[in-house]
Design a protein around this motif. Structure first.
Motif, PDB file in Angstrom:
ATOM      1  N   PHE A  10      46.891  94.823  80.031  1.00 20.72           N
ATOM      2  CA  PHE A  10      48.349  94.757  80.116  1.00 20.72           C
ATOM      3  C   PHE A  10      48.985  95.677  79.069  1.00 20.72           C
ATOM      4  O   PHE A  10      49.909  96.438  79.376  1.00 20.72           O
ATOM      5  N   VAL A  11      48.474  95.624  77.856  1.00 20.18           N
ATOM      6  CA  VAL A  11      48.985  96.486  76.788  1.00 20.18           C
ATOM      7  C   VAL A  11      48.727  97.954  77.126  1.00 20.18           C
ATOM      8  O   VAL A  11      49.593  98.812  76.912  1.00 20.18           O
ATOM      9  N   GLN A  12      47.564  98.252  77.693  1.00 21.16           N
ATOM     10  CA  GLN A  12      47.268  99.625  78.104  1.00 21.16           C
ATOM     11  C   GLN A  12      48.262 100.091  79.175  1.00 21.16           C
ATOM     12  O   GLN A  12      48.735 101.228  79.129  1.00 21.16           O
ATOM     13  N   ALA A  13      48.560  99.222  80.131  1.00 18.25           N
ATOM     14  CA  ALA A  13      49.494  99.572  81.205  1.00 18.25           C
ATOM     15  C   ALA A  13      50.886  99.841  80.637  1.00 18.25           C
ATOM     16  O   ALA A  13      51.537 100.811  81.030  1.00 18.25           O
ATOM     17  N   LEU A  14      51.321  99.001  79.729  1.00 17.45           N
ATOM     18  CA  LEU A  14      52.630  99.216  79.107  1.00 17.45           C
ATOM     19  C   LEU A  14      52.656 100.537  78.339  1.00 17.45           C
ATOM     20  O   LEU A  14      53.639 101.279  78.401  1.00 17.45           O
ATOM     21  N   GLY A  15      51.587 100.823  77.635  1.00 16.27           N
ATOM     22  CA  GLY A  15      51.505 102.074  76.882  1.00 16.27           C
ATOM     23  C   GLY A  15      51.556 103.282  77.801  1.00 16.27           C
ATOM     24  O   GLY A  15      52.253 104.264  77.513  1.00 16.27           O
ATOM     25  N   ALA A  16      50.839 103.209  78.912  1.00 14.00           N
ATOM     26  CA  ALA A  16      50.852 104.314  79.871  1.00 14.00           C
ATOM     27  C   ALA A  16      52.247 104.489  80.461  1.00 14.00           C
ATOM     28  O   ALA A  16      52.730 105.610  80.620  1.00 14.00           O
ATOM     29  N   SER A  17      52.901 103.391  80.739  1.00 15.60           N
ATOM     30  CA  SER A  17      54.257 103.453  81.288  1.00 15.60           C
ATOM     31  C   SER A  17      55.211 104.095  80.284  1.00 15.60           C
ATOM     32  O   SER A  17      55.998 104.978  80.639  1.00 15.60           O
ATOM     33  N   ALA A  22      53.018 107.166  84.916  1.00 18.57           N
ATOM     34  CA  ALA A  22      53.276 106.097  85.890  1.00 18.57           C
ATOM     35  C   ALA A  22      52.045 105.764  86.712  1.00 18.57           C
ATOM     36  O   ALA A  22      51.783 104.591  87.001  1.00 18.57           O
ATOM     37  N   GLU A  23      51.297 106.770  87.101  1.00 18.15           N
ATOM     38  CA  GLU A  23      50.108 106.522  87.941  1.00 18.15           C
ATOM     39  C   GLU A  23      49.075 105.681  87.192  1.00 18.15           C
ATOM     40  O   GLU A  23      48.524 104.732  87.737  1.00 18.15           O
ATOM     41  N   GLN A  24      48.824 106.030  85.924  1.00 19.48           N
ATOM     42  CA  GLN A  24      47.882 105.243  85.120  1.00 19.48           C
ATOM     43  C   GLN A  24      48.405 103.829  84.902  1.00 19.48           C
ATOM     44  O   GLN A  24      47.654 102.858  84.993  1.00 19.48           O
ATOM     45  N   ALA A  25      49.679 103.694  84.613  1.00 18.07           N
ATOM     46  CA  ALA A  25      50.272 102.374  84.415  1.00 18.07           C
ATOM     47  C   ALA A  25      50.134 101.538  85.678  1.00 18.07           C
ATOM     48  O   ALA A  25      49.738 100.363  85.619  1.00 18.07           O
ATOM     49  N   TYR A  26      50.441 102.132  86.811  1.00 20.60           N
ATOM     50  CA  TYR A  26      50.349 101.431  88.101  1.00 20.60           C
ATOM     51  C   TYR A  26      48.919 100.938  88.335  1.00 20.60           C
ATOM     52  O   TYR A  26      48.703  99.761  88.635  1.00 20.60           O
ATOM     53  N   ARG A  27      47.944 101.843  88.186  1.00 23.96           N
ATOM     54  CA  ARG A  27      46.538 101.454  88.399  1.00 23.96           C
ATOM     55  C   ARG A  27      46.116 100.351  87.434  1.00 23.96           C
ATOM     56  O   ARG A  27      45.385  99.428  87.807  1.00 23.96           O
ATOM     57  N   THR A  28      46.582 100.432  86.197  1.00 20.30           N
ATOM     58  CA  THR A  28      46.176  99.442  85.206  1.00 20.30           C
ATOM     59  C   THR A  28      46.829  98.091  85.480  1.00 20.30           C
ATOM     60  O   THR A  28      46.177  97.044  85.353  1.00 20.30           O
ATOM     61  N   PHE A  29      48.102  98.091  85.885  1.00 21.78           N
ATOM     62  CA  PHE A  29      48.728  96.815  86.264  1.00 21.78           C
ATOM     63  C   PHE A  29      48.011  96.199  87.465  1.00 21.78           C
ATOM     64  O   PHE A  29      47.825  94.985  87.535  1.00 21.78           O
ATOM     65  N   LEU A  30      47.593  97.028  88.421  1.00 23.75           N
ATOM     66  CA  LEU A  30      46.827  96.507  89.554  1.00 23.75           C
ATOM     67  C   LEU A  30      45.504  95.910  89.089  1.00 23.75           C
ATOM     68  O   LEU A  30      45.058  94.889  89.624  1.00 23.75           O
ATOM     69  N   SER A  31      44.889  96.514  88.074  1.00 27.81           N
ATOM     70  CA  SER A  31      43.653  95.967  87.509  1.00 27.81           C
ATOM     71  C   SER A  31      43.896  94.601  86.884  1.00 27.81           C
ATOM     72  O   SER A  31      43.064  93.701  87.008  1.00 27.81           O
ATOM     73  N   VAL A  32      45.039  94.446  86.223  1.00 24.36           N
ATOM     74  CA  VAL A  32      45.396  93.146  85.651  1.00 24.36           C
ATOM     75  C   VAL A  32      45.478  92.113  86.774  1.00 24.36           C
ATOM     76  O   VAL A  32      44.930  91.011  86.671  1.00 24.36           O
ATOM     77  N   ILE A  50      55.468  96.831  88.149  1.00 28.10           N
ATOM     78  CA  ILE A  50      55.129  97.664  89.306  1.00 28.10           C
ATOM     79  C   ILE A  50      56.381  97.914  90.141  1.00 28.10           C
ATOM     80  O   ILE A  50      56.621  99.036  90.602  1.00 28.10           O
ATOM     81  N   ALA A  51      57.197  96.892  90.329  1.00 26.84           N
ATOM     82  CA  ALA A  51      58.443  97.049  91.093  1.00 26.84           C
ATOM     83  C   ALA A  51      59.335  98.103  90.445  1.00 26.84           C
ATOM     84  O   ALA A  51      59.889  98.975  91.133  1.00 26.84           O
ATOM     85  N   THR A  52      59.455  98.038  89.148  1.00 26.52           N
ATOM     86  CA  THR A  52      60.286  98.998  88.423  1.00 26.52           C
ATOM     87  C   THR A  52      59.757 100.425  88.592  1.00 26.52           C
ATOM     88  O   THR A  52      60.538 101.359  88.775  1.00 26.52           O
ATOM     89  N   MET A  53      58.455 100.578  88.575  1.00 23.32           N
ATOM     90  CA  MET A  53      57.873 101.903  88.778  1.00 23.32           C
ATOM     91  C   MET A  53      58.171 102.421  90.182  1.00 23.32           C
ATOM     92  O   MET A  53      58.477 103.605  90.361  1.00 23.32           O
TER      93      MET A  53
END
Length: 131
Positions: A10-17, A22-32, A50-53
């Motif tokens: 989750f922290v990684q996804a936020l950092g990527a965002s 955005a693509e890395q954040a999206y993939r990481t949130f999906l992993s969560v 994800i909705a915001t992205m």
């Protein structure tokens, strides 16, 4: 304090965002969301992100689906208020006034609603209704 795998992701996804990836954040949130031990509130917040992205990418229908998913994942929790608040503001910005009003009304009907969220939703409703 030890972090769980989902917290780390989750922290990684936020950092990527925040870094604009955005693509890395999206993939990481999906992993969560794919993990089994993630609490409902965290699933809901991941879905709201994800909705915001999707919204930023002009994929409005997908964004609205993810906001709804976020609410369904934690329907009585404070994260539902976060999702509905973001959804209502997004609808307002898209000039979908009636849908925004209905969304803020849903937010106000939540059983667990922080005071700040209630006040903001009431203020948004008054503005949308021209009061």
């Amino acid at each position: 304090m030890t972090t769980t795998p989902w917290e780390h992701l989750f922290v990684q996804a936020l950092g990527a965002s925040e870094a604009g990836d955005a693509e890395q954040a999206y993939r990481t949130f999906l992993s969560v969301l794919a993990l089994d031990d993630v609490p409902a509130y965290a699933r809901s917040l991941a879905s709201t992100n994800i909705a915001t992205m999707h919204l930023r990418s002009q994929r409005v229908d997908e964004a609205m689906e993810w906001y709804e998913r976020a609410v369904q994942l934690d329907p009585d929790g404070e994260s539902a208020a976060v999702a509905l608040g973001a959804m209502g503001i997004s609808l307002e910005r898209l000039e979908r006034r009636q849908e925004a009003i209905e969304t803020f009304e849903r937010l106000l009907a939540l059983p667990t609603l922080p005071e700040a969220s209630r006040l903001t939703a009431e203020e948004n409703l008054r503005a949308l209704r021209g009061e």
